[in-house]
Design a protein around this motif. Structure first.
Motif, short mmCIF file in Angstrom:
data_model
loop_
_atom_site.label_atom_id
_atom_site.label_comp_id
_atom_site.label_asym_id
_atom_site.label_seq_id
_atom_site.Cartn_x
_atom_site.Cartn_y
_atom_site.Cartn_z
N UNK A 172 0.84 -1.19 0.00
CA UNK A 172 0.00 0.00 0.00
C UNK A 172 0.87 1.25 0.00
N UNK A 173 0.38 2.32 -0.63
CA UNK A 173 1.20 3.52 -0.78
C UNK A 173 0.89 4.58 0.28
N UNK A 174 -0.37 4.82 0.54
CA UNK A 174 -0.75 5.89 1.46
C UNK A 174 -0.54 5.48 2.92
N UNK A 175 -0.14 6.43 3.74
CA UNK A 175 0.12 6.15 5.15
C UNK A 175 -1.17 5.77 5.87
N UNK A 176 -2.29 6.44 5.54
CA UNK A 176 -3.56 6.11 6.19
C UNK A 176 -3.99 4.69 5.83
#
Length: 400
Positions: free
Chosen positions: A279-283
């Motif tokens: 996954x790329x996004x921190x959230x």
């Protein structure tokens, strides 16, 4: 050679004996079921008496009770325990499990009213062994019901009882004899029999109603029974066997039995998949880490996560990348009322045991001019589920 044989016959061999393992797992299934029964009874009572209560408040109360009840058992032992299926309340034409969010304006204010047909489902797990149960109740049902409501509840009860008997493997079927084993029906044949029962009450089996075999930490095993599979939907696979645990779903409609997306209803129920993607996004990463840690492969509602607003953002990439699957909110295509029952069963050498099951309805109060006339089906419904002579206590009772 002697040493090896003694080792094979020792305690380790006894522990790895499939029958022993099954018996040990049944203890945890039954303990989890006791929790699920208690919570379901309380939530159903709140719903029946709850004209004006919100769906969100019922879901939150159910989850709170599940957590509280799980915390009371297996204290001091290193064992996973908690919610196997969050509390969901699906009103009227909404068929799939529905659990709104506190942060969704409008959805969080939906109130139940007298006459609403509610499908309530929830479940606990102990040691990864889930006991999920679901019932259909009507708000204010202690008062007069309409004939449509009565017929729907009758049809649902009898179809569910028939479905359980249709899952009996040939080797333990009460009609099996040494000379002639009873043939296990196909998924198509099961659907046709249930159709006849439903039709007697002017009801329809809902398309793609699916039952799965349960495993430790998994409620969707490789075996499944699909009634009326919709276009492009998975078909049935495998067959029930002695030693299996199954989650049996039965859904009926007073209308077409066809499903449609419900506009404006956010999918809030999810389940982790086996897909591995970065996954790329921190959230997204934070959300997935929390899901993996708290729920494993069990379904979860977004409101169960620490920060609901962050979860709503983080889950988007998780779903898009396939590491999490969302349960779409589906309803009856023509808007008719629907019902759903969910029963967790164990298939033993003695027959089928209802581990977690909805309470039986008071059929005397549901009489209408509709009934089952087919003598063959009536005889079939009298067949015992279990050959044990010991009288079993009712699975659950609704609280007064």
């Amino acid at each position: 050679m002697t040493d090896k044989k003694e080792k094979a016959d020792g305690p380790a061999a006894a522990e790895s004996n499939p029958e022993n393992e099954f018996a040990l797992s049944l203890t945890k299934y039954n303990d989890a079921a006791a929790i699920s029964h208690r919570v379901l009874a309380k939530v159903c009572r709140l719903a029946i008496d709850g004209d004006g209560k919100t769906i969100l408040s019922l879901c939150e109360e159910g989850d709170k009770l599940l957590d509280e009840e799980c915390s009371k058992v297996y204290k001091g032992k290193k064992i996973s325990k908690g919610i196997a299926f969050p509390t969901t309340v699906s009103p009227n034409d909404i068929l799939t499990p529905y659990t709104p969010l506190a942060t969704d304006p409008g959805e969080n204010e939906i109130a139940i009213k007298k006459g609403d047909v509610l499908k309530i489902q929830l479940g606990a797990q102990l040691g990864g062994y889930p006991a999920i149960v679901g019932d259909t109740v009507i708000v204010g049902q202690d008062a007069e019901l309409t004939d449509d409501q009565k017929n729907l509840l009758q049809a649902t009860h009898y179809c569910n009882e028939a479905l359980l008997r249709l899952l009996l493997p040939s080797e333990i079927h009460p009609l099996t004899t040494p000379e002639k084993p009873h043939r296990q029906p196909s998924a198509y044949e099961i659907t046709q029999i249930l159709n006849k029962i439903a039709a007697a009450y002017d009801c329809t089996i809902v398309e793609s109603t699916t039952s799965f075999n349960f495993l430790q930490n998994e409620i969707e095993g490789k075996k499944r029974l699909v009634l009326h599979p919709g276009e492009g939907m998975p078909k049935s696979e495998g067959a029930p066997e002695v030693g299996d645990i199954w989650g049996v779903e039965l859904a009926l409609s007073k209308g077409s039995g066809k499903l449609k997306d419900i506009p404006g209803k956010r999918p809030t129920l999810h389940k982790k998949t086996d897909t591995k993607v970065g996954l790329k996004r921190q959230t997204s990463k934070a959300t997935f880490t929390e899901v993996n840690k708290k729920f494993g492969n069990f379904p979860f509602g977004l409101r169960q996560l620490e920060d609901e607003r962050t979860a709503k953002m983080g889950i988007v990439e998780c779903v898009r990348c396939g590491v999490v699957r969302q349960f779409e909110v589906l309803g009856e295509k023509d808007g008719s009322i629907t019902s759903r029952l969910f029963t967790t069963i164990a298939i033993t050498k003695a027959g089928i045991n209802k581990i977690a099951a909805p309470p039986e309805p008071e059929l005397e109060k549901l009489k209408t001019d509709k009934s089952i006339e087919n003598a063959e089906i009536l005889d079939f419904l009298k067949l015992p589920l279990n050959k044990s002579k010991k009288k079993k206590k009712p699975a659950a009772k609704k609280e007064e």
